[in-house]
Design a protein around this motif. Structure first.
Motif, PDB file in Angstrom:
ATOM      1  N   PRO A 109      12.978  -7.235   3.181  1.00 39.05           N
ATOM      2  CA  PRO A 109      12.608  -6.944   2.622  1.00 39.05           C
ATOM      3  C   PRO A 109      11.447  -5.817   2.587  1.00 39.05           C
ATOM      4  CG  PRO A 109      12.543  -8.749   1.575  1.00 39.05           C
ATOM      5  CD  PRO A 109      13.936  -8.543   2.796  1.00 39.05           C
ATOM      6  N   PRO A 110      10.562  -5.067   2.307  1.00 42.69           N
ATOM      7  CA  PRO A 110       9.215  -4.655   2.513  1.00 42.69           C
ATOM      8  C   PRO A 110       8.316  -5.308   1.777  1.00 42.69           C
ATOM      9  CG  PRO A 110      10.503  -2.620   1.066  1.00 42.69           C
ATOM     10  CD  PRO A 110      11.448  -3.852   1.186  1.00 42.69           C
ATOM     11  N   ASP A 111       8.539  -5.461   1.329  1.00 39.08           N
ATOM     12  CA  ASP A 111       8.065  -6.993  -0.522  1.00 39.08           C
ATOM     13  C   ASP A 111       6.390  -6.958   0.672  1.00 39.08           C
ATOM     14  OD1 ASP A 111       9.545  -5.992  -1.615  1.00 39.08           O
ATOM     15  OD2 ASP A 111      10.628  -7.787  -1.666  1.00 39.08           O
ATOM     16  N   GLY A 112       5.166  -6.726   0.490  1.00 37.00           N
ATOM     17  CA  GLY A 112       4.236  -7.538   1.290  1.00 37.00           C
ATOM     18  C   GLY A 112       4.335  -6.610   2.268  1.00 37.00           C
ATOM     19  N   VAL A 113       4.573  -5.602   2.730  1.00 36.71           N
ATOM     20  CA  VAL A 113       4.213  -4.735   3.710  1.00 36.71           C
ATOM     21  C   VAL A 113       3.351  -4.298   3.396  1.00 36.71           C
ATOM     22  CG1 VAL A 113       4.927  -2.271   5.951  1.00 36.71           C
ATOM     23  CG2 VAL A 113       6.118  -4.576   4.828  1.00 36.71           C
ATOM     24  N   SER A 114       1.781  -3.652   4.222  1.00 33.39           N
ATOM     25  CA  SER A 114       0.851  -2.458   3.831  1.00 33.39           C
ATOM     26  C   SER A 114       0.849  -1.318   4.040  1.00 33.39           C
ATOM     27  CB  SER A 114      -0.358  -3.028   4.584  1.00 33.39           C
ATOM     28  OG  SER A 114      -1.044  -5.160   3.881  1.00 33.39           O
ATOM     29  N   LEU A 115       1.101  -1.233   5.180  1.00 33.83           N
ATOM     30  CA  LEU A 115       1.059  -0.018   6.307  1.00 33.83           C
ATOM     31  C   LEU A 115       2.259   0.197   7.028  1.00 33.83           C
ATOM     32  CD1 LEU A 115      -0.362   2.666   7.053  1.00 33.83           C
ATOM     33  CD2 LEU A 115      -1.301   1.278   9.230  1.00 33.83           C
ATOM     34  N   VAL A 116       3.236   0.904   7.354  1.00 30.35           N
ATOM     35  CA  VAL A 116       3.631   1.646   8.330  1.00 30.35           C
ATOM     36  C   VAL A 116       3.693   2.675   9.139  1.00 30.35           C
ATOM     37  CG1 VAL A 116       6.417   0.547   7.342  1.00 30.35           C
ATOM     38  CG2 VAL A 116       5.836   2.656   6.749  1.00 30.35           C
ATOM     39  N   ALA A 117       3.648   2.683  10.087  1.00 28.01           N
ATOM     40  CA  ALA A 117       3.142   3.734  11.146  1.00 28.01           C
ATOM     41  C   ALA A 117       4.664   4.297  11.913  1.00 28.01           C
ATOM     42  CB  ALA A 117       2.498   3.521  12.125  1.00 28.01           C
ATOM     43  N   GLU A 118       4.587   6.111  12.173  1.00 26.79           N
ATOM     44  CA  GLU A 118       5.679   6.423  13.526  1.00 26.79           C
ATOM     45  C   GLU A 118       4.669   7.467  13.646  1.00 26.79           C
ATOM     46  OE1 GLU A 118       8.643   5.807  13.392  1.00 26.79           O
ATOM     47  OE2 GLU A 118       9.521   4.887  11.549  1.00 26.79           O
ATOM     48  N   VAL A 119       5.632   7.738  15.118  1.00 27.58           N
ATOM     49  CA  VAL A 119       5.177   8.317  15.799  1.00 27.58           C
ATOM     50  C   VAL A 119       5.670   9.339  16.116  1.00 27.58           C
ATOM     51  CG1 VAL A 119       4.172   8.683  17.998  1.00 27.58           C
ATOM     52  CG2 VAL A 119       3.012   6.849  16.848  1.00 27.58           C
ATOM     53  N   THR A 120       5.851  10.986  15.839  1.00 28.27           N
ATOM     54  CA  THR A 120       7.287  11.580  16.469  1.00 28.27           C
ATOM     55  C   THR A 120       7.633  11.645  17.994  1.00 28.27           C
ATOM     56  OG1 THR A 120       5.795  13.493  17.037  1.00 28.27           O
ATOM     57  CG2 THR A 120       6.326  13.359  13.756  1.00 28.27           C
TER      58      THR A 120
END
Length: 191
Positions: A109-120
Motif C-alpha cells: 500500500p502507498p501509506d507513508g510514500v511522500s513522492l512518486v515520479a514518472e517520466v513519460t
C-alpha cells in the motif's frame, strides 16, 4: 447442509487475478491501471537519466533523509476511476526513518510514500491521466511528472478523491519547488 455457492467473479476481478499471475519478460513492467493490464518495455537511457538527476538532487538537497525505490509496486485505493490498481512508479520516495521498503511485499500500500515520479515514454497519456488519478486516489501527497513531449515538469499536490487539487508546471530549465519533507527547488537545467 449444502455449501453456499460463491458469487462469480466480476470481469475486473478476473482481470486482476490474471494480472497478479502474469509472468512478464525480463526487464518489462506490468501494471493494472483503470481495469487495463499495461505491459511496458524497459526504459531508454534518457528516461533513466531523468530519474537519476532527480534522485541525486533529493539525496544532496532534501531536508529529510529519503529512501528511494525505482521498482516498488504500489497497490492503490479501490473505487473511482482506478479500481484495484497496481502501479510501479519510475521513482518512489519515503522518509528513511520509516523503513517503508524494508520487508515490504512486491505490491505494498502507498501509506507513508511522500513522492512518486514518472517520466513519460511511449504511453505519455497514461502518465498524464490514468496514473495521476490513481496516485491521487491512493493519497500520495506529491506526484512529479517529467513530460518529455511537452518539455516540462509538473508537480501535482493536495490529493482529494481521485485527482490533485494543485499543479505547478515549469518548462525544462526552470526550477520547481518540492515542498516538505523535501523543501528544496528541483533544478531542471539538465532536463
Amino acid at each position: 447442509m449444502s455449501a453456499m455457492a460463491h458469487e462469480p467473479l466480476s470481469q475486473e476481478e478476473l482481470l486482476l487475478e490474471g494480472f497478479l499471475a502474469l509472468g512478464t519478460p525480463e526487464g518489462y513492467r506490468a501494471e493494472f491501471l483503470g481495469g487495463d493490464i499495461v505491459v511496458t518495455p524497459p526504459p531508454d537511457g534518457d528516461h533513466e537519466g531523468y530519474i537519476s538527476l532527480i534522485m541525486k538532487q533529493v539525496v544532496r538537497r532534501s531536508m529529510t533523509d529519503m529512501d528511494f525505490s525505482g521498482n516498488k509496486g504500489l497497490k492503490l485505493a479501490r473505487g473511482g476511476r482506478c479500481p484495484k490498481n497496481h502501479a510501479i512508479p519510475d521513482g518512489t520516495w519515503a522518509p528513511a526513518d520509516q523503513g517503508l521498503f524494508w520487508g515490504a511485499d512486491s505490491w505494498m500500500p502507498p501509506d507513508g510514500v511522500s513522492l512518486v515520479a514518472e517520466v513519460t515514454s511511449t504511453r505519455a497519456g497514461r502518465d498524464r491521466d490514468a496514473k495521476r488519478h490513481c496516485y491521487a486516489l491512493g493519497g500520495i501527497p506529491l506526484y512529479l511528472l517529467v513530460d518529455r513531449e511537452k518539455s516540462s515538469v509538473s508537480l501535482f499536490s493536495d490529493p482529494d478523491a481521485d485527482d490533485y487539487q494543485q499543479v505547478d508546471t515549469r518548462p525544462f530549465g526552470k526550477e520547481i519547488r518540492l515542498p516538505e519533507p523535501f523543501a528544496f527547488d528541483l533544478d531542471t537545467t539538465g532536463f
